[in-house]
Design an enzyme around this catalytic site. Structure first.
Site, short mmCIF file in Angstrom:
data_model
loop_
_atom_site.label_atom_id
_atom_site.label_comp_id
_atom_site.label_asym_id
_atom_site.label_seq_id
_atom_site.Cartn_x
_atom_site.Cartn_y
_atom_site.Cartn_z
N ASN A 1 49.03 -81.47 -117.59
CA ASN A 1 49.53 -81.09 -118.92
C ASN A 1 50.83 -81.85 -119.18
O ASN A 1 51.72 -81.87 -118.32
CB ASN A 1 49.80 -79.59 -118.96
CG ASN A 1 48.52 -78.80 -118.88
OD1 ASN A 1 47.77 -78.71 -119.84
ND2 ASN A 1 48.23 -78.26 -117.68
N GLU B 1 46.62 -83.79 -120.78
CA GLU B 1 46.32 -82.79 -121.80
C GLU B 1 47.57 -82.55 -122.64
O GLU B 1 48.65 -82.35 -122.10
CB GLU B 1 45.88 -81.47 -121.13
CG GLU B 1 44.59 -81.62 -120.36
CD GLU B 1 44.04 -80.27 -119.87
OE1 GLU B 1 44.65 -79.21 -120.18
OE2 GLU B 1 43.00 -80.29 -119.18
N GLU C 1 37.88 -73.39 -122.77
CA GLU C 1 38.83 -72.76 -121.85
C GLU C 1 38.57 -71.27 -121.76
O GLU C 1 38.02 -70.69 -122.70
CB GLU C 1 40.26 -72.91 -122.38
CG GLU C 1 40.80 -74.28 -122.43
CD GLU C 1 42.27 -74.25 -122.90
OE1 GLU C 1 42.60 -73.41 -123.74
OE2 GLU C 1 43.05 -75.05 -122.39
N GLU D 1 42.22 -78.98 -113.19
CA GLU D 1 43.43 -79.09 -114.02
C GLU D 1 44.60 -78.62 -113.17
O GLU D 1 44.53 -77.56 -112.53
CB GLU D 1 43.31 -78.21 -115.28
CG GLU D 1 44.60 -78.21 -116.10
CD GLU D 1 44.55 -77.36 -117.37
OE1 GLU D 1 43.49 -76.74 -117.64
OE2 GLU D 1 45.58 -77.31 -118.05
P1 C2E Z 1 46.90 -74.40 -120.53
O1 C2E Z 1 47.03 -75.85 -120.35
O2 C2E Z 1 46.09 -73.94 -121.68
O3 C2E Z 1 46.33 -73.83 -119.19
C1 C2E Z 1 45.39 -72.85 -119.11
C2 C2E Z 1 46.03 -71.54 -118.85
O4 C2E Z 1 45.06 -70.51 -119.01
C3 C2E Z 1 46.54 -71.42 -117.44
O5 C2E Z 1 47.66 -70.55 -117.44
C4 C2E Z 1 45.40 -70.70 -116.73
O6 C2E Z 1 45.79 -69.99 -115.61
C5 C2E Z 1 44.90 -69.80 -117.80
N1 C2E Z 1 43.48 -69.49 -117.68
C6 C2E Z 1 42.47 -70.29 -117.20
N2 C2E Z 1 41.30 -69.66 -117.24
C7 C2E Z 1 41.51 -68.43 -117.77
C8 C2E Z 1 40.68 -67.32 -118.07
O7 C2E Z 1 39.45 -67.32 -117.86
N3 C2E Z 1 41.27 -66.23 -118.61
C9 C2E Z 1 42.61 -66.21 -118.83
N4 C2E Z 1 43.15 -65.08 -119.36
N5 C2E Z 1 43.44 -67.23 -118.56
C10 C2E Z 1 42.90 -68.34 -118.04
P2 C2E Z 1 48.96 -70.99 -116.73
O8 C2E Z 1 48.67 -71.67 -115.47
O9 C2E Z 1 49.84 -69.80 -116.74
O10 C2E Z 1 49.55 -72.08 -117.71
C11 C2E Z 1 49.99 -71.74 -118.95
C12 C2E Z 1 50.34 -72.93 -119.75
O11 C2E Z 1 51.49 -73.58 -119.20
C13 C2E Z 1 49.27 -74.01 -119.73
O12 C2E Z 1 48.32 -73.70 -120.64
C14 C2E Z 1 50.06 -75.24 -120.07
O13 C2E Z 1 50.19 -75.36 -121.46
C15 C2E Z 1 51.40 -74.94 -119.47
N6 C2E Z 1 51.55 -75.68 -118.23
C16 C2E Z 1 51.12 -75.36 -117.00
N7 C2E Z 1 51.44 -76.34 -116.14
C17 C2E Z 1 52.08 -77.30 -116.83
C18 C2E Z 1 52.66 -78.57 -116.51
O14 C2E Z 1 52.63 -79.03 -115.37
N8 C2E Z 1 53.25 -79.29 -117.49
C19 C2E Z 1 53.28 -78.84 -118.77
N9 C2E Z 1 53.87 -79.56 -119.68
N10 C2E Z 1 52.75 -77.66 -119.13
C20 C2E Z 1 52.13 -76.89 -118.16
CA CA Z 2 44.76 -74.66 -122.93
CA CA Z 3 45.92 -77.56 -120.25
#
Ligand code: C2E
Ligand code: CA
Ligand code: CA
Length: 644
Positions: A480, A512, A599, A422
């Protein structure tokens, strides 16, 4: 700002009206009494004069047709016949004088001093009039003066009893009539005053209502807030100085998320209906101690004089619960999702302007962290400025290539094989350093850059897959996307073009979309997702379980992957409720033939539970954190298998 005082009721208006009406009534009564009295007196006096004149002319005739001695005798006889010798009560007093003759003659039943007194006052010698009224000792007398043929002056005096009798009579009647007239006038005054007062006040109320209410939602408006509520705040502050322990009063600023998008997508009529429906939902949870105000657009304020921190929070939660069900407008099912900022009187501000500013900062915070109502705290101002600054830097971020991607592996739980990644965005800000998507994605979503940003992320991901494929690695990449992207008509076509340009098979890309993102009506989300699916893309519903959509709603969407939100996985081994949810989602996905990805797997126990439940795929720190390109490339190259 216009002051409301111009429209406030005049508390003395009715009293003033009554006084004016009463004055008019009294004046009318006085004029009436005076005129009637005068007319009556004139009529009686004229009658007296006429009678006296007839009598005087008869006597004049006697004098003119007889010798003086005979005339005297006859006159005496006539007068004696008509009048009593002495004047007693009810008797007419008279006096007859013949002057300017060789032998003056007088005959009277009046004392001589009275006669003298009358003659001295009469205008016998005045040629202009031959009749008049004189008053002697409170008694009125009419007099008639005629000239005989022999040029003698004939003066007839008669007590004008009928005048005083009639005037007494009239006065008595007039007093009674004037009392009745006065009372009628008083009641008329009261009736008219009440009527006019009611009409004026009703018009005043209507005007005040128009000025202080919003025509669309019928709610009080900003002007109302700045007048009525301002007074309440001053009142509370005054009371607080006496009872220092009593601290209440809170202002809630409510803003609808995505209202602009609803307006853009469905038009202003639907937007208006959403505002009406939303305001009605809020009103249902308010007591009569709170007032809901529409500030303009999709911004509402609740002022509650008895609210404190906990009751304001409870109320905010009630509002959010009241908004759980979608609004049905013209067969469209529209999700309403408010952000609420709270600021407390005394703790956060002591005037309305600052309460508003602080609630606004808290509301902004609530909007950006999606964590429900936020109570103002002093640091919010700083974070607000921070957000504003970041927003300003966004356009440069893409141009200057400050956004890069990390890749988090996706694992097949049965085999432990790394089957895809992802893409997760990061912003390497030149001053602030690394910024999490949690902070900048909401900013981008609210800016004009969202389409450019998503296109940028998708292109980077496609290029990355292409590079891996060139190195012999076959894998999928999930990106995403924001719900706002679905409102862009060219979005799906652009993805198709990018895939074509870089010669990447469509099966290598997944999108997603968060469940909460599907807030708008099903038909629009459905058709956008259908277009994506038609292109051949796999569509995953992200953060499943956090939104409020029903399973039947989700089952209608053309999607093929469900991602169970981290919050359920996190504590499913200790929380039976969440375990049941995970179990249900896995069961549903298997029945609908959807892939299911868990997740946030962080522990072996979580992994085992998920495997036992039949969950096919997983992601999480237990396997890998989001990794830079080089690290994930090595894992893919070695065809990494994790121990399960
Ligand atoms: P998401 O799509 O639900 O992405 C998963 C988030 O959970 C990611 O945070 C990831 O680092 C984190 N995560 C994964 N495994 C674990 C785990 O085992 N424990 C914990 N505590 N966290 C975990 P991240 O990278 O900070 O992204 C946060 C949110 O930001 C994402 O949630 C997504 O909704 C959004 N996002 C990130 N990149 C993009 C993008 O390119 N475009 C858009 N529209 N949204 C994005
Ligand atoms: Ca998610
Ligand atoms: Ca996601």
């Amino acid at each position: 700002m216009q002051s409301i005082t111009a429209l406030e009721k005049d508390p003395y208006f009715r009293l003033k009206l009554i006084l004016v009406c009463l004055s008019v009534a009294v004046l009318v009564s006085i004029i009436y009494v005076t005129v009637v009295y005068k007319m009556a007196a004139d009529i009686v006096t004229t009658t007296e004069f006429n009678a006296a004149m007839t009598e005087a002319k008869n006597l004049q005739y006697v004098i003119d047709t007889h010798t003086l001695d005979v005339a005297k005798r006859r006159v005496k006889a006539i007068l004696k016949q008509h009048y009593a010798d002495n004047v007693s009560e009810n008797e007419v007093a008279y006096g007859f004088l013949m002057l300017n003759t060789p032998t003056p003659f007088s005959f009277s039943n009046l004392p001589s001093h009275t006669i003298r007194s009358i003659t001295s006052q009469t205008s016998i010698h005045n040629e202009t009039t031959n009749q008049g009224v004189v008053d002697v000792d409170g008694q009125e007398y009419v007099w008639i003066h005629l000239k005989s043929k022999k040029n003698a002056d004939i003066l007839l005096i008669k007590s004008a009893q009928s005048i005083s009798l009639a005037v007494d009579y009239i006065t008595q009647r007039l007093i009674i009539t004037s009392i009745i007239t006065f009372w009628i006038a008083v009641w008329l005054a009261l009736f008219l005053a009440t009527r006019i007062n009611n009409e004026v006040q009703a018009k005043n109320d209507a005007l005040a209502h128009i000025a202080t209410h919003d025509t669309l939602t019928k709610l009080p408006n900003r002007l109302h807030l700045f007048s009525i509520c301002k007074i309440e705040i001053q009142d509370l502050i005054a009371k607080q100085s006496i009872h220092s322990e009593q601290k209440s009063g809170a202002l809630l600023l409510i803003d609808l998320n995505n209202f602009k998008e609803i307006n853009d997508a469905y038009g202003h009529n639907i937007g208006d209906e959403v505002l009406i429906g939303f305001s009605q939902r809020i009103q249902k949870v308010l007591s009569d101690k709170e007032v809901l105000v529409r500030m303009g657009g999709d911004e509402f304020v609740i002022w509650g004089r008895e609210l404190d921190e906990s009751t304001a929070l409870a109320l905010s939660n009630q509002i959010q619960v009241a908004c759980h069900n979608t609004l049905i407008i013209n067969d469209l099912s529209i999700e309403i999702n408010p952000s609420i900022g709270i600021s407390l009187l005394f703790q956060h501000a002591t005037d309305l302007d600052n309460l508003m500013t602080n609630a606004d900062l808290a509301m902004y915070q609530s909007k950006s962290n999606h964590l429900g109502p936020v109570i103002y705290d002093g640091t919010l101002g700083a974070s607000y400025l921070y957000a504003a600054k970041l927003r300003g830097d966004l356009s440069e971020a893409i141009i200057k290539d400050q956004i890069f991607l990390l890749y988090q592996p996706k694992i097949e739980l049965k085999t432990g094989r790394l089957i895809g990644v992802e893409a997760l965005a990061r912003w390497n800000h030149p001053i602030e350093g690394m910024i999490s998507p949690i902070h900048f994605i909401p900013l981008i979503e609210k800016s004009v850059h969202i389409h450019k940003f998503t296109r940028y992320v998708i292109e980077k991901s496609i290029k990355q897959v292409k590079q891996w494929q060139n190195n012999g690695i076959e894998t999928t990449i999930a990106v995403n996307i924001s719900p706002y992207n679905l409102l862009d008509d060219d979005f799906v076509e652009d993805i198709g073009l990018l895939l074509e340009t870089h010669q990447v098979p469509v099966s290598s890309l997944e999108v997603e979309l968060t469940e909460t993102a599907m807030m708008c009506d099903i038909s629009s989300t459905k058709s956008s997702l259908q277009k994506l699916r038609k292109l051949g893309l796999s569509v995953a519903i992200d953060d499943f379980g956090t939104g409020l959509s029903s399973l039947s709603y989700i089952s209608q969407l053309d999607t093929n992957v469900i991602k169970i939100d981290r919050s359920f996985v996190m504590d499913m081994n200790t929380n039976h409720h969440n375990l049941a949810i995970v179990e249900a989602i896995v069961g549903l996905s298997n029945r609908l033939n959807w892939d299911v990805v868990a997740e946030g797997i962080e522990t072996k126990e979580q992994l085992q539970t998920l495997s036992a439940l039949g969950c096919q795929y997983g992601q999480g720190y237990y396997f890998e954190r989001p990794l830079p390109e080089e690290n994930v490339t090595s894992l893919l190259l070695e065809n990494k298998h994790y121990s399960i």
